[in-house]
Design a protein around this motif. Structure first.
Motif, short mmCIF file in Angstrom:
data_model
loop_
_atom_site.label_atom_id
_atom_site.label_comp_id
_atom_site.label_asym_id
_atom_site.label_seq_id
_atom_site.Cartn_x
_atom_site.Cartn_y
_atom_site.Cartn_z
N GLU A 28 61.93 45.69 -24.45
CA GLU A 28 61.32 44.60 -25.22
C GLU A 28 59.89 44.34 -24.76
O GLU A 28 58.97 44.18 -25.57
CB GLU A 28 62.15 43.33 -25.07
CG GLU A 28 61.59 42.13 -25.83
CD GLU A 28 61.70 42.27 -27.33
OE1 GLU A 28 60.66 42.09 -28.01
OE2 GLU A 28 62.81 42.55 -27.83
N LYS A 29 59.70 44.33 -23.45
CA LYS A 29 58.37 44.09 -22.89
C LYS A 29 57.43 45.26 -23.21
O LYS A 29 56.25 45.06 -23.53
CB LYS A 29 58.47 43.89 -21.38
CG LYS A 29 57.17 43.46 -20.73
CD LYS A 29 57.38 43.14 -19.25
CE LYS A 29 56.08 42.68 -18.61
NZ LYS A 29 56.27 42.35 -17.17
N LYS B 114 57.59 47.26 -25.75
CA LYS B 114 57.29 47.20 -27.19
C LYS B 114 56.08 46.31 -27.45
O LYS B 114 55.24 46.63 -28.30
CB LYS B 114 58.51 46.67 -27.94
CG LYS B 114 58.28 46.44 -29.43
CD LYS B 114 59.49 45.77 -30.06
CE LYS B 114 59.22 45.34 -31.49
NZ LYS B 114 60.36 44.60 -32.07
N MET B 115 55.95 45.23 -26.72
CA MET B 115 54.84 44.29 -26.93
C MET B 115 53.49 44.90 -26.56
O MET B 115 52.45 44.41 -26.99
CB MET B 115 55.08 43.02 -26.11
CG MET B 115 56.36 42.28 -26.47
SD MET B 115 56.50 41.93 -28.25
CE MET B 115 55.10 40.82 -28.48
N ARG C 212 52.17 42.13 -36.66
CA ARG C 212 51.68 42.21 -35.29
C ARG C 212 50.17 41.98 -35.23
O ARG C 212 49.44 42.30 -36.13
CB ARG C 212 52.02 43.60 -34.71
CG ARG C 212 53.50 43.73 -34.43
CD ARG C 212 53.81 45.16 -34.02
NE ARG C 212 53.11 45.54 -32.79
CZ ARG C 212 53.54 45.30 -31.56
NH1 ARG C 212 54.67 44.67 -31.39
NH2 ARG C 212 52.85 45.69 -30.50
N VAL D 161 65.97 46.20 -29.73
CA VAL D 161 64.70 45.49 -29.64
C VAL D 161 63.83 45.72 -30.87
O VAL D 161 62.62 45.44 -30.87
CB VAL D 161 63.93 45.88 -28.36
CG1 VAL D 161 64.74 45.53 -27.13
CG2 VAL D 161 63.55 47.36 -28.34
N GLY D 162 64.44 46.25 -31.93
CA GLY D 162 63.73 46.40 -33.19
C GLY D 162 62.91 47.65 -33.35
O GLY D 162 62.01 47.72 -34.19
N THR E 14 66.48 47.65 -20.09
CA THR E 14 66.23 46.23 -20.36
C THR E 14 64.74 45.93 -20.44
O THR E 14 64.35 44.84 -20.87
CB THR E 14 66.86 45.36 -19.25
OG1 THR E 14 66.32 45.74 -17.98
CG2 THR E 14 68.38 45.54 -19.21
N ARG E 15 63.91 46.88 -20.07
CA ARG E 15 62.47 46.68 -20.09
C ARG E 15 61.84 47.01 -21.45
O ARG E 15 60.65 46.79 -21.67
CB ARG E 15 61.83 47.56 -19.00
CG ARG E 15 60.39 47.23 -18.69
CD ARG E 15 59.89 48.02 -17.50
NE ARG E 15 58.50 47.70 -17.21
CZ ARG E 15 57.80 48.21 -16.20
NH1 ARG E 15 58.38 49.06 -15.36
NH2 ARG E 15 56.54 47.88 -16.00
#
Length: 206
Positions: free
Chosen positions: A142-143, A145-146, A206, A177-178, A139-140
């Motif tokens: 997405e974060k 990826k940023m 981005r 998450v892409g 679940t982490r």
């Protein structure tokens, strides 16, 4: 490595046409009458002569009629790439590592890159190495990826054959998450590393 060739293999007096594949740490052959899987660690002798690759394991020799590729395959078996080479580590990298218990890997990585952040994730990381053992940890993503550089890579490192976190779970989480999965390597005897990147079309925004 991923090298593949259609050839004739001979083992214990039996010959078969089929497909040989040279992976990172195993030589495989699949034919109608013959199937072989020879881990590099079990190979006692390897050589090539007149287009034929010969591999001895367990006192038995298998030969593969590979033509011009025989010498190259023999060299790859004798000199397999290091873990850092398989990952494609570059000296100018800004890398982050979290959840990684392999101290030897961390030491190797620290020597090989310009900057390594252990236990935390740096913004604009060229590579993030994320060690996981349970699906809930995905679940982490997405974060994480940023924090990637547009052309950076997220490497998810998980135990092999662990029911708590399957290959499918990792692939699905990355895609959710892409991210796209582009490579899988054997990280160690016990762990697998899967590489995810941001799709090229999405990097421009981005």
């Amino acid at each position: 490595m991923g090298a593949e060739a259609t050839c004739t293999a001979t083992f214990k007096g039996q010959s078969s046409s089929g497909k040989a594949r040279l992976e990172t740490n195993v030589l495989q052959f699949r034919g109608d009458a013959l199937k072989l899987s020879i881990p590099f660690k079990d190979i006692e002798k390897v050589g090539s002569c007149k287009g034929v690759l010969s591999v001895t394991s367990g006192g038995e020799t298998a030969s593969f009629d590979l033509g011009a590729a025989a010498t190259k395959w023999a060299d790859k078996i004798k000199n397999p790439p290091s873990r850092l080479q398989k990952i494609g580590v570059k000296p100018d990298w800004r890398a982050s590592a979290i959840g990684i218990a392999d101290e030897r890997f961390l030491a190797e990585l620290e020597e090989a890159v310009a900057h390594l952040f252990i236990g935390r994730v740096a913004k604009n990381s060229d590579a993030i190495f994320y060690g996981v053992s349970k699906a809930i940890q995905l679940t982490r993503l997405e974060k994480l990826k940023m924090s990637l550089a547009p052309d950076g890579a997220l490497w998810i490192i998980r135990p092999k054959g662990c029911p708590d976190i399957s290959e499918r779970a990792v692939m699905d989480a990355g895609r959710a998450v892409g991210l796209v999965d582009v490579k899988v390597v054997s990280f160690s005897a016990t762990h697998t590393a899967e590489k995810f990147v941001i799709p090229v079309a999405a990097r421009r925004s981005r």
